[in-house]
Design a protein around this motif. Structure first.
Motif: not given
Ligand SMILES: Nc1ncnc2c1ncn2[C@@H]1O[C@H](COP(=O)(O)OP(=O)(O)OP(=O)(O)O)[C@@H](O)[C@H]1O
Ligand SMILES: [Mg+2]
Lengths: 261, 212
Positions: A18, A42, A44-47, A179, A212
């Motif tokens: 992104f 955690p 922001g890990s990309g799940k 989630e 979680h």
């Molecule tokens: N549409 C978007 N635009 C910009 N950055 C994004 C976008 N979607 C996700 N990100 C970024 O990508 C990274 C991974 O996000 P993701 O939502 O996949 O994490 P996650 O593991 O699901 O976290 P959480 O447990 O908080 O849901 C984060 O740094 C987030 O800020």
């Protein structure tokens, strides 16, 4: 690859960015048909990003996603792989269903319409048949009596169970769950998890859950993937991941989550 | 002194004028509603949307009176009636406002709604027709209603292109009988008579739809 051993879902060096933020940096991930997989890790890990890529709500910046042995993020033009067109995606993502954290039911439609909209207008199932199936599914999630209600008249837990019925109505091979209990009041979580346990028991749908809820993950999953900064830190059967984590990242993550509970 | 005789004579003529005003408003507004929606939707398309944006901005920022007389002068040799020209120009002009209203409504629809549509692989006519627009339009009904009243109040501009609406009727007869005061007062009263109840209805709608 031998037919039959081929994974149903295959991420091959997938890159997702992104802007400057590289979220997935060459991710390899396989999920077999019928497997129940949980993604933990955690914030922001990309799940979520992984699920959104599969639902084609996001597009890869590099690498290829394969589903059912065919390219999914890409398509063949001649024998070259090119990014999939909208038309190709529309056809191929019908085998994938998703349930969202915020339910995302259509507030302007009754519960019945929510559940039949996809089958009728995207799969071409006759209305009658779709409606009968909606009744069955709503019975399964314990909401048959709410079939003519509007989403706003339902509790969060009820809305999420409708959303699960709506996703199942498409008869997906793959169900993505992001989630799905996080937005719910604590007392409503169990009802939704029970429905998911039943789906895991009664169907052979391949499930990818981001959650979680560690107890739930332990119960239903065949494999748990621990993510950290867009990479798989560790994966294995739930007994091992929760009982005997090898990686420090996993240990500290689980410790933090369990303390939080 | 108020001339009662003249008033008797004027009222039927004004009613004919009001009928023209109502036609111009209703048809022009219908055009604005349909065209505005089309503009709002097309504006989301890449290149074409950009072009449409420039054109609508141009129309929106030039005075409708100038547009009226300009188009009227262009069509001087054709046999299109002034009323038709008035309806089309008002409708097109107001469509640039209604397009903005629709746009805000469409943008107000949660992102998750689009994503749910995608997850169900809904065809775009269902995405728009069954999910997005019903939610978007519901929210902007009061704002759209305000433009109906605004447009009604703009119809005297058609005077400039010799459409026989109320103001031009009043102007003609008032001039002829040297009774402009009565004539214009009655026109003002007629506008109030229509606009006030409409505003009340729109307030009601606003309250009803804002509640959801
Ligand atoms: N549409 C978007 N635009 C910009 N950055 C994004 C976008 N979607 C996700 N990100 C970024 O990508 C990274 C991974 O996000 P993701 O939502 O996949 O994490 P996650 O593991 O699901 O976290 P959480 O447990 O908080 O849901 C984060 O740094 C987030 O800020
Ligand atoms: Mg997430």
């Amino acid at each position: 690859m031998e037919p039959g051993n081929e994974p149903l879902i295959k991420f091959d060096s997938v890159v997702k960015r992104f802007g400057d933020n590289v979220v997935l940096d060459g991710l390899d991930l396989d999920v077999n048909a019928g497997e129940r997989v949980t993604l933990i890790g955690p914030s922001g890990s990309g799940k979520t990003t992984i699920l959104r890529l599969l639902m084609t709500l996001e597009h890869v910046n590099g690498g290829t996603i394969w589903v059912g042995g065919r390219p999914f993020s890409h398509m063949y033009r001649g024998d070259k792989l090119v990014p999939a067109s909208e038309k190709y995606l529309r056809e191929h993502r019908k085998t994938i269903g998703m349930v969202f954290q915020q339910f995302n039911l259509f507030p302007n439609m009754t519960v019945r319409k929510n559940v039949t909209e996809g089958p009728v207008h995207s799969l071409g199932v006759p209305k009658e048949e779709a409606s009968e199936r909606a009744v069955e599914l709503l019975e399964m999630v314990g909401l048959a009596d709410k079939i003519d209600a509007h989403p706003t008249q339902l509790s969060g837990g009820q809305q999420q169970r409708v959303a699960i019925a709506r996703a199942l109505a498409m008869r997906p091979e793959i169900l993505l769950l992001d989630e799905v209990t996080s937005a719910l009041d604590p007392e409503l979580v169990a009802g939704v998890l029970d429905v998911l346990r039943e789906i895991a028991r009664e169907t052979d749908i391949t499930m990818l859950c981001v959650t979680h809820e560690m107890a739930f993950a332990r119960d239903v999953s065949d494999r748990v993937f621990m993510f950290d900064a867009g990479r798989i830190a560790e994966s294995g059967p739930p007994e091992q991941i929760f009982g005997d984590p090898h990686e420090d990242r996993t240990k500290s993550f689980l410790k933090a989550v369990l303390e939080h509970d | 002194m108020w001339d009662v005789e003249f008033t008797r004579l004027l009222i039927p003529a004004l009613l004919t004028g009001l009928w023209v005003t109502v036609q111009a408003t209703v048809l022009g507004y219908a055009l604005a509603l349909v065209l505005g929606l089309a503009v709002a939707m097309v504006r989301r398309v890449k290149v074409v949307g950009g072009i449409v944006f420039v054109v609508t901005e141009f129309i929106r920022t030039t005075p409708v009176l100038v547009q009226l007389v300009f188009i009227f002068s262009l069509s001087a040799l054709s046999d299109v009636s002034p009323l038709t020209i008035g309806i089309v120009v008002l409708g097109v002009h107001y469509s640039t406002y209604t397009a903005e209203v629709y746009r805000s409504g469409i943008e107000g629809v949660a992102k998750g709604q689009w994503e749910a549509c995608r997850a169900l692989s809904l065809p775009s006519h269902r995405v728009w027709g069954a999910v997005v627009l019903p939610q978007a339009i519901r929210k902007v009904i009061p704002a759209l209603g305000n433009y109906l009243i605004a447009m009604f109040k703009d119809t005297p501009l058609l005077f400039a292109i010799s459409v026989p609406e109320m103001l031009s009727v009043a102007n003609d007869l008032g001039g002829q009988y040297f009774r402009s005061f009565e004539a214009y007062t009655l026109v003002g009263a007629a506008f109030l008579l229509v606009a006030v109840p409409s505003a009340v209805v729109i307030r009601r709608l606003e309250r009803r739809y804002a509640a959801v």
